[in-house]
Design a protein around this motif. Structure first.
Motif, PDB file in Angstrom:
ATOM      1  N   LEU A  42      -4.646   3.559 -11.053  1.00 59.96           N
ATOM      2  CA  LEU A  42      -4.757   2.132 -10.741  1.00 59.96           C
ATOM      3  C   LEU A  42      -3.950   1.773  -9.500  1.00 59.96           C
ATOM      4  CD1 LEU A  42      -4.606   0.616 -14.344  1.00 59.96           C
ATOM      5  CD2 LEU A  42      -6.603   0.878 -12.865  1.00 59.96           C
ATOM      6  N   LEU A  43      -2.771   2.372  -9.333  1.00 62.51           N
ATOM      7  CA  LEU A  43      -1.982   2.139  -8.114  1.00 62.51           C
ATOM      8  C   LEU A  43      -2.738   2.628  -6.882  1.00 62.51           C
ATOM      9  CD1 LEU A  43       1.565   3.162  -9.382  1.00 62.51           C
ATOM     10  CD2 LEU A  43       0.932   0.907  -8.519  1.00 62.51           C
ATOM     11  N   THR A  44      -3.333   3.809  -6.980  1.00 60.98           N
ATOM     12  CA  THR A  44      -4.099   4.356  -5.861  1.00 60.98           C
ATOM     13  C   THR A  44      -5.304   3.492  -5.553  1.00 60.98           C
ATOM     14  OG1 THR A  44      -3.411   6.594  -6.484  1.00 60.98           O
ATOM     15  CG2 THR A  44      -5.303   6.402  -5.019  1.00 60.98           C
TER      16      THR A  44
ATOM     17  N   VAL B 184       0.840  -1.199   0.000  1.00 65.91           N
ATOM     18  CA  VAL B 184       0.000   0.000   0.000  1.00 65.91           C
ATOM     19  C   VAL B 184       0.876   1.250   0.000  1.00 65.91           C
ATOM     20  CG1 VAL B 184      -1.591   1.358   1.418  1.00 65.91           C
ATOM     21  CG2 VAL B 184      -2.026  -1.066   1.036  1.00 65.91           C
ATOM     22  N   GLY B 185       1.882   1.289   0.860  1.00 68.47           N
ATOM     23  CA  GLY B 185       2.760   2.455   0.904  1.00 68.47           C
ATOM     24  C   GLY B 185       3.539   2.664  -0.381  1.00 68.47           C
ATOM     25  N   ALA B 186       4.067   1.572  -0.941  1.00 66.43           N
ATOM     26  CA  ALA B 186       4.817   1.692  -2.193  1.00 66.43           C
ATOM     27  C   ALA B 186       3.916   2.160  -3.337  1.00 66.43           C
ATOM     28  CB  ALA B 186       5.465   0.355  -2.537  1.00 66.43           C
ATOM     29  N   SER B 187       2.696   1.614  -3.396  1.00 68.91           N
ATOM     30  CA  SER B 187       1.762   2.021  -4.454  1.00 68.91           C
ATOM     31  C   SER B 187       1.435   3.506  -4.349  1.00 68.91           C
ATOM     32  CB  SER B 187       0.482   1.197  -4.361  1.00 68.91           C
ATOM     33  OG  SER B 187       0.740  -0.173  -4.547  1.00 68.91           O
ATOM     34  N   LEU B 188       1.137   3.972  -3.149  1.00 66.59           N
ATOM     35  CA  LEU B 188       0.802   5.377  -2.963  1.00 66.59           C
ATOM     36  C   LEU B 188       2.014   6.278  -3.216  1.00 66.59           C
ATOM     37  CD1 LEU B 188      -1.458   5.125   0.213  1.00 66.59           C
ATOM     38  CD2 LEU B 188      -2.180   5.501  -2.144  1.00 66.59           C
TER      39      LEU B 188
END
Length: 341
Positions: free
Chosen positions: A258-260, A83-87
């Motif tokens: 999409l990452l978010t 989650v952190g890496a995606s954001l």
């Protein structure tokens, strides 16, 4: 030696030095993340030593450590990292495309739209797991398309995206408020926990889907990073270099959306991580580099570190991770607004 060759001769070593610094920052941040992972996997009601954790990770753990890591702590730690890496990557892309340090998915309405669509699925249809994951993805893309259509004026410009996104985000928050008041007490409690950004009950199937999605989208973001660097110079310069700015922006922003959406579907809207991670990574790297890798690592460190604080800062109380990131991120946003023009 001509002036151009002299300038080239001085900038080449500087670029190599900046690349080396980016690699060093990435390695150092990943080392810090590894330490936090060991802490997250080892601390709890059943404490495990770092050697026990490492043994279990390489397949030499006992029954207890395998159960604790595989069923209890492992999915939560992996979800926090992803989650952190995606954001972090999503924030870096949006801020670079829009060329505005506060233009994170939190601010321009993407997170609010994804949250509203997820809340519709939770309150009206009782969705969870993979179904909730899919609904949030569709909702986030739909909100992003709406923002792009409303902000389009002979192309996508940064200020219009921010202002339109704030307005669309306000509309999504209104939908969220209506759903919270119209649902049952049990539904409202579930929805409020999810809306606060929580890793307390992550779904292993959803985490697996997020892992696959993150790897694919991160690879796509890295492939597009040269275009992202050109876009930071301005649309006119990008066009003169043979790039089609609007097409490149759409592809990059879709990747960020999409990452978010994947992060929101997994843990709810974990606030301010996308806003903070990229600027921190850029300051560490220096040279004005976008640094998607360090941004992902910083986002993972911020989220996992915040989740550890949320679990163990208050004895007997487990807070949602979004509460801790909000306590850190809100003053950071105020500082950005105070020092900006």
């Amino acid at each position: 030696m001509t002036e151009t060759s002299a300038r080239t001769g001085t900038t080449a070593p500087r670029r190599r030095g900046t690349r080396r610094r980016e690699v060093l920052v990435l390695v150092a941040t990943l080392a810090a993340l590894f330490v936090l992972v060991l802490v997250g996997l080892g601390v709890g009601d059943i404490p495990l030593s770092p050697l026990q954790v490492l043994g279990a990770l390489v397949g030499h753990g006992d029954t207890i450590s395998d159960f604790v890591l595989g069923q209890l702590r492992g999915p939560r730690v992996l979800a926090a990292v992803l989650v952190g890496a995606s954001l972090g990557v999503a924030g870096a892309i949006v801020q670079s495309v829009v060329r505005n340090p506060i233009a994170s998915p939190d601010i321009i309405g993407i997170t609010a739209g994804a949250s509203a669509s997820g809340l519709v699925a939770i309150v009206l249809f009782g969705a969870s797991g993979v179904l909730l994951f899919g609904v949030v993805l569709v909702g986030a893309v739909a909100v992003a398309v709406l923002i792009a259509v409303l902000a389009w004026r002979r192309g996508i410009t940064g200020n219009r995206v921010v202002l339109v996104g704030v307005g669309v985000g306000a509309m999504a928050l209104s939908v969220t408020g209506w759903l919270l008041t119209s649902g049952s007490l049990q539904q409202a409690g579930t929805a409020l926990l999810w809306l606060s950004g929580s890793l307390n009950a992550v779904d292993r199937t959803v985490v697996g889907a997020l892992l696959v999605g993150f790897l694919v989208l991160m690879a796509l973001a890295l492939v597009q990073s040269p275009r992202l660097a050109v876009l930071t110079l301005g649309d006119d310069v990008a066009a003169s270099l043979g790039l089609r700015p609007d097409r490149a922006k759409v592809l990059l922003l879709l990747t960020a959306v999409l990452l978010t959406a994947g992060a929101v579907a997994t843990a709810g809207p974990v606030s301010f991580v996308a806003l903070m991670a990229a600027p921190i990574a850029r300051r560490l790297v220096g040279g004005g580099r976008i640094a998607l890798g360090p941004a992902a690592a910083v986002g993972a460190v911020v989220t996992l570190g915040s989740d550890l604080v949320a679990q163990f800062a208050l004895p007997g109380v487990t807070l949602p991770v979004g509460v801790v990131t909000g306590l850190v991120g809100a003053p950071y946003l105020l500082w950005l607004l105070a020092r900006g023009r």
